[in-house]
Design a protein around this motif. Structure first.
Motif, PDB file in Angstrom:
ATOM      1  N   ARG A  61      98.607   0.327  -2.628  1.00 18.99           N
ATOM      2  CA  ARG A  61      97.703  -0.749  -2.203  1.00 18.99           C
ATOM      3  C   ARG A  61      98.408  -1.807  -1.369  1.00 18.99           C
ATOM      4  NH1 ARG A  61      95.204  -1.095  -8.131  1.00 18.99           N
ATOM      5  NH2 ARG A  61      94.075   0.872  -8.080  1.00 18.99           N
ATOM      6  N   VAL A  62      99.636  -1.555  -0.959  1.00 13.36           N
ATOM      7  CA  VAL A  62     100.398  -2.495  -0.133  1.00 13.36           C
ATOM      8  C   VAL A  62     100.758  -1.809   1.178  1.00 13.36           C
ATOM      9  CG1 VAL A  62     102.409  -4.008  -0.018  1.00 13.36           C
ATOM     10  CG2 VAL A  62     101.336  -3.558  -2.232  1.00 13.36           C
ATOM     11  N   VAL A  63     100.368  -2.432   2.290  1.00 14.48           N
ATOM     12  CA  VAL A  63     100.597  -1.876   3.624  1.00 14.48           C
ATOM     13  C   VAL A  63     101.267  -2.915   4.516  1.00 14.48           C
ATOM     14  CG1 VAL A  63      98.659  -0.258   3.463  1.00 14.48           C
ATOM     15  CG2 VAL A  63      98.295  -2.533   4.447  1.00 14.48           C
ATOM     16  N   ARG A  64     101.615  -2.503   5.717  1.00 11.01           N
ATOM     17  CA  ARG A  64     102.178  -3.412   6.713  1.00 11.01           C
ATOM     18  C   ARG A  64     101.110  -4.401   7.177  1.00 11.01           C
ATOM     19  NH1 ARG A  64     104.661   1.494  10.199  1.00 11.01           N
ATOM     20  NH2 ARG A  64     106.552   1.833   9.002  1.00 11.01           N
ATOM     21  N   ALA A  65     101.547  -5.444   7.841  1.00 12.06           N
ATOM     22  CA  ALA A  65     100.638  -6.494   8.321  1.00 12.06           C
ATOM     23  C   ALA A  65      99.570  -5.963   9.263  1.00 12.06           C
ATOM     24  CB  ALA A  65     101.439  -7.607   8.998  1.00 12.06           C
ATOM     25  N   ASP A  66      99.858  -4.863   9.969  1.00 10.10           N
ATOM     26  CA  ASP A  66      98.867  -4.305  10.889  1.00 10.10           C
ATOM     27  C   ASP A  66      97.932  -3.303  10.210  1.00 10.10           C
ATOM     28  OD1 ASP A  66     100.454  -2.041  10.577  1.00 10.10           O
ATOM     29  OD2 ASP A  66     100.904  -1.825  12.704  1.00 10.10           O
ATOM     30  N   GLY A  67      98.057  -3.164   8.888  1.00  9.35           N
ATOM     31  CA  GLY A  67      97.176  -2.273   8.141  1.00  9.35           C
ATOM     32  C   GLY A  67      97.649  -0.842   8.038  1.00  9.35           C
ATOM     33  N   THR A  68      98.832  -0.539   8.576  1.00 12.91           N
ATOM     34  CA  THR A  68      99.337   0.831   8.515  1.00 12.91           C
ATOM     35  C   THR A  68     100.301   1.001   7.347  1.00 12.91           C
ATOM     36  OG1 THR A  68     101.185   0.360  10.023  1.00 12.91           O
ATOM     37  CG2 THR A  68      99.138   1.199  11.006  1.00 12.91           C
ATOM     38  N   PRO A  69     100.334   2.194   6.785  1.00 10.64           N
ATOM     39  CA  PRO A  69     101.301   2.472   5.721  1.00 10.64           C
ATOM     40  C   PRO A  69     102.679   2.755   6.312  1.00 10.64           C
ATOM     41  CG  PRO A  69      99.905   4.375   6.080  1.00 10.64           C
ATOM     42  CD  PRO A  69      99.406   3.292   6.993  1.00 10.64           C
ATOM     43  N   ALA A  70     103.695   2.641   5.482  1.00  5.67           N
ATOM     44  CA  ALA A  70     105.056   2.962   5.908  1.00  5.67           C
ATOM     45  C   ALA A  70     105.160   4.464   6.163  1.00  5.67           C
ATOM     46  CB  ALA A  70     106.054   2.526   4.842  1.00  5.67           C
ATOM     47  N   ARG A  74     103.257   7.758   4.319  1.00  4.38           N
ATOM     48  CA  ARG A  74     101.969   7.622   5.008  1.00  4.38           C
ATOM     49  C   ARG A  74     100.895   8.579   4.494  1.00  4.38           C
ATOM     50  NH1 ARG A  74     102.622   6.837  10.963  1.00  4.38           N
ATOM     51  NH2 ARG A  74     102.836   4.733  10.177  1.00  4.38           N
ATOM     52  N   VAL A  75     101.175   9.877   4.474  1.00  2.01           N
ATOM     53  CA  VAL A  75     100.159  10.864   4.107  1.00  2.01           C
ATOM     54  C   VAL A  75      99.687  10.633   2.672  1.00  2.01           C
ATOM     55  CG1 VAL A  75      99.736  13.337   3.738  1.00  2.01           C
ATOM     56  CG2 VAL A  75     100.953  12.564   5.778  1.00  2.01           C
ATOM     57  N   ARG A  76     100.626  10.473   1.757  1.00  2.14           N
ATOM     58  CA  ARG A  76     100.265  10.264   0.346  1.00  2.14           C
ATOM     59  C   ARG A  76      99.506   8.957   0.165  1.00  2.14           C
ATOM     60  NH1 ARG A  76     103.862   9.264  -4.775  1.00  2.14           N
ATOM     61  NH2 ARG A  76     102.321   9.705  -6.369  1.00  2.14           N
ATOM     62  N   GLN A  77      99.980   7.895   0.815  1.00  2.00           N
ATOM     63  CA  GLN A  77      99.349   6.590   0.670  1.00  2.00           C
ATOM     64  C   GLN A  77      97.919   6.600   1.201  1.00  2.00           C
ATOM     65  OE1 GLN A  77     101.553   3.355   2.424  1.00  2.00           O
ATOM     66  NE2 GLN A  77     100.527   1.863   1.122  1.00  2.00           N
ATOM     67  N   GLY A  90      91.357   5.501  11.366  1.00  2.00           N
ATOM     68  CA  GLY A  90      92.523   6.321  11.679  1.00  2.00           C
ATOM     69  C   GLY A  90      93.531   6.171  10.556  1.00  2.00           C
ATOM     70  N   ILE A  91      94.703   5.642  10.898  1.00  2.00           N
ATOM     71  CA  ILE A  91      95.724   5.432   9.862  1.00  2.00           C
ATOM     72  C   ILE A  91      95.835   3.958   9.477  1.00  2.00           C
ATOM     73  CG2 ILE A  91      97.059   7.463  10.517  1.00  2.00           C
ATOM     74  CD1 ILE A  91      99.084   5.456  11.814  1.00  2.00           C
ATOM     75  N   ARG A  92      94.866   3.147   9.842  1.00  2.00           N
ATOM     76  CA  ARG A  92      94.874   1.715   9.520  1.00  2.00           C
ATOM     77  C   ARG A  92      93.819   1.385   8.469  1.00  2.00           C
ATOM     78  NH1 ARG A  92      97.893  -1.132  13.210  1.00  2.00           N
ATOM     79  NH2 ARG A  92      98.028  -0.173  15.243  1.00  2.00           N
TER      80      ARG A  92
END
Length: 104
Positions: A61-70, A74-77, A90-92
């Motif tokens: 439930r924690v992502v980067r400031a732009d809404g993307t996962p690390a 990424r895939v699991r999150q 998309g991925i955001r």
């Protein structure tokens, strides 16, 4: 939070990060920066705590400031977030819709 001149141990910081992340409700998402502001550390310190020992908390439930996962998770999150009904573009993550606290 520690007062000026007081140092918190790494374990205390990690515990504060984990407590904040556990408070994120299902279907909501926060950012490393928002969690950092809550506990008084920078976003990289939040990421370090979660990568080192955050497996027992809802780290997804924690992502980067732009809404993307690390990238490494990424895939699991994205799969975990989608399973909670988090709106994705998309991925955001749509932080305006589900950001915590208050639109992260």
């Amino acid at each position: 939070m520690a007062s000026a001149g007081e140092e918190r141990s790494a374990a205390d910081v990690d515990e504060a990060v984990f407590d904040a992340v556990e408070a994120i409700p299902p279907g909501r998402v926060s950012t490393y920066g928002a969690i950092g502001r809550l506990v008084g550390v920078g976003p990289r310190r939040v990421a370090r705590a979660l990568s080192a020992g955050g497996g027992a908390v809802p780290w997804h439930r924690v992502v980067r400031a732009d809404g993307t996962p690390a990238e490494p998770v990424r895939v699991r999150q994205l799969a975990l977030l989608a399973a909670e009904g988090v709106p994705l573009r998309g991925i955001r993550v749509d932080l305006a819709a589900v950001g915590w606290p208050d639109g992260a």
